[in-house]
Each structure stands twice: as structure tokens, then as C-alpha cells.
Design a protein around this motif. Structure first.
Motif, PDB file in Angstrom:
ATOM      1  N   MET A  67       0.841  -1.201   0.000  1.00  0.00           N
ATOM      2  CA  MET A  67       0.000   0.000   0.000  1.00  0.00           C
ATOM      3  C   MET A  67       0.876   1.252   0.000  1.00  0.00           C
ATOM      4  O   MET A  67       1.813   1.365   0.784  1.00  0.00           O
ATOM      5  N   ASP A 106      -2.190   6.126   0.068  1.00  0.00           N
ATOM      6  CA  ASP A 106      -3.395   5.312   0.270  1.00  0.00           C
ATOM      7  C   ASP A 106      -3.737   5.249   1.757  1.00  0.00           C
ATOM      8  O   ASP A 106      -4.908   5.284   2.142  1.00  0.00           O
ATOM      9  N   LEU A 107      -2.700   5.153   2.575  1.00  0.00           N
ATOM     10  CA  LEU A 107      -2.901   5.153   4.019  1.00  0.00           C
ATOM     11  C   LEU A 107      -3.479   6.484   4.489  1.00  0.00           C
ATOM     12  O   LEU A 107      -4.398   6.528   5.317  1.00  0.00           O
ATOM     13  N   TRP A 118      -5.292   8.553   2.722  1.00  0.00           N
ATOM     14  CA  TRP A 118      -6.682   8.655   2.261  1.00  0.00           C
ATOM     15  C   TRP A 118      -7.614   7.867   3.175  1.00  0.00           C
ATOM     16  O   TRP A 118      -8.682   8.357   3.562  1.00  0.00           O
ATOM     17  N   ALA A 119      -7.195   6.661   3.537  1.00  0.00           N
ATOM     18  CA  ALA A 119      -8.021   5.834   4.423  1.00  0.00           C
ATOM     19  C   ALA A 119      -8.165   6.476   5.793  1.00  0.00           C
ATOM     20  O   ALA A 119      -9.245   6.437   6.401  1.00  0.00           O
ATOM     21  N   GLU A 120      -7.097   7.084   6.268  1.00  0.00           N
ATOM     22  CA  GLU A 120      -7.106   7.699   7.603  1.00  0.00           C
ATOM     23  C   GLU A 120      -8.107   8.846   7.682  1.00  0.00           C
ATOM     24  O   GLU A 120      -8.789   9.030   8.702  1.00  0.00           O
ATOM     25  N   LEU A 169     -10.629   9.395   5.409  1.00  0.00           N
ATOM     26  CA  LEU A 169     -11.814   9.150   4.581  1.00  0.00           C
ATOM     27  C   LEU A 169     -13.113   9.645   5.213  1.00  0.00           C
ATOM     28  O   LEU A 169     -13.942  10.244   4.516  1.00  0.00           O
ATOM     29  N   GLU A 189     -15.694  12.194   3.314  1.00  0.00           N
ATOM     30  CA  GLU A 189     -17.099  11.863   3.065  1.00  0.00           C
ATOM     31  C   GLU A 189     -18.018  12.966   3.587  1.00  0.00           C
ATOM     32  O   GLU A 189     -19.042  13.282   2.957  1.00  0.00           O
TER      33      GLU A 189
END
Length: 216
Positions: free
Chosen positions: A1, A5-6, A8-10, A12, A16
Motif C-alpha cells: 500500500m 493510500d494510508l 486517504w483511508a485515515e 476518509l 465523506e
């Protein structure tokens, strides 16, 4: 990863909320009240001026001439967009440019300026990234889901366009490269900076929707 990407996930859940915020939903539908868009455009012009300064400072910390040039180009593009706002929207909508920064804009710009001045290059890049990446994602989302003619089409096209996408990818690549060679402690600070700036992105849009003013 990839490290981005990390990131973005953190953040997210924050993205939203940004995407579903009434400002962006009404912008997508073309129903956003003009008064709120005018407030946003003025605040954005103030933001971009300081964003350009933070980008330029980040460039002076770069470890190679390629990244120095990239950040100077980012800064130049921010200034050009700021000028375009003045020449375009300011004239079209007769925007009052005397009220100064609202609290949301003030908080965000001061965070970026302080980070670029006092934090490492790696942390500064992470803090600057949301303005690239989140705007691109919001622009793409609105462009793909808008309905019918939209009074704010020029704004939508700017952030969903290929030129902006190219700059975003450059910023992402630089962040990933820096994270590869960073210590675990630095990577943690990069994540914290990215999340903080993402929160301030939300506050910026929310500020515009509420026509935010200083309490005293």
C-alpha cells in the motif's frame, strides 16, 4: 500500500463529510445560493495567496531541484488561479473584497504557513496535500454527478480538469517518495498533518455555507 493510500483511508470519514456537505451538494445541483458562493470565492482568493506562500516555502526545503521547481510551479499556479478569480468572478458578481479572512480561512492559512515555516519538508508536504487531493476528488465527484446546466460550471471544470489532475499526481508522488525514506516518527507526524489539514478543508467549506463571521 502506498503511503498516500494510508493517508486517504485515515481521513476518509472527513472527506465523506466534505463531499456530502450542503455546500458541495448544492454546488453539484446548481442550487447553491449566490451569496454563499461569493463568500466562498472571496475567502478562496485570500486562501490561495497564503497557500502559494506556503508552497514556495516548502520548495525551499526540497532535497532536489526537481521538487523545488515542482513546488514553485504549484505556487505560481495558485497565484494565477487567485488572479483569475479576481478578474473573473469578482467582476461578474461584484464581490466585496474588504471584509478580510473569516475564522475558517484564518485558521487554515495560518496552520499551513506555520507548518511550512517550522515543520520538516515531509510534514509540510503532507499538510499541503489535502488542498490538492480533496479538491480534485470533490471536483471529479461534482462533475460526474451534476444535473443540467450549472451556473458554477467554470469552477467545476477547473478542479475536474486534466491540468489540475497532473499537479495533484505530482504532489502525491512526492509525498509517497518522501514517506518511503522517512522515519516512523516522521510518518506519524505526516499523517497527523494530513488529517488536520483535511479537517480544516471541511471547516473552510462549512464557513462559506454559514457565511461565517467573527463573534467579536
Amino acid at each position: 500500500m502506498k503511503f498516500t493510500d494510508l493517508l486517504w483511508a485515515e481521513a476518509l470519514p472527513i472527506f465523506e463529510q466534505i463531499q456530502q456537505h450542503p455546500f458541495n451538494q448544492e454546488l453539484k445541483e446548481g442550487t447553491l445560493p449566490l451569496e454563499k458562493f461569493k463568500f466562498y470565492i472571496y475567502q478562496d482568493s485570500l486562501y490561495l495567496a497564503d497557500f502559494a506562500r506556503a508552497l514556495a516555502v516548502a520548495g525551499t526545503k526540497a532535497g532536489n531541484s526537481h521538487e523545488l521547481l515542482d513546488f514553485l510551479q504549484f505556487a505560481q499556479n495558485a497565484i494565477l488561479v487567485e488572479r483569475a478569480l479576481h478578474l473573473g468572478y469578482f467582476k461578474e458578481y461584484v464581490i466585496d473584497s474588504q471584509s478580510g479572512k473569516a475564522p475558517g480561512c484564518f485558521a487554515y492559512t495560518n496552520y499551513l504557513m506555520a507548518t511550512s515555516a517550522f515543520e520538516s519538508y515531509e510534514v509540510t508536504v503532507a499538510a499541503l496535500l489535502p488542498c490538492f487531493w480533496i479538491y480534485k476528488q470533490v471536483g471529479d465527484y461534482i462533475y460526474a454527478n451534476q444535473t443540467g446546466p450549472n451556473a458554477y460550471q467554470n469552477w467545476i471544470n477547473a478542479y475536474a480538469g486534466e491540468d489540475f489532475a497532473h499537479s495533484v499526481q505530482k504532489a502525491l508522488d512526492i509525498c509517497d517518495q518522501l514517506a518511503e525514506n522517512a522515519s516512523e516518527a516522521t510518518r506519524k507526524k505526516m499523517i497527523e498533518a494530513y488529517v488536520t489539514a483535511s479537517r480544516l478543508e471541511y471547516m473552510f467549506w462549512d464557513s462559506a455555507y454559514r457565511l461565517e463571521e467573527w463573534v467579536v
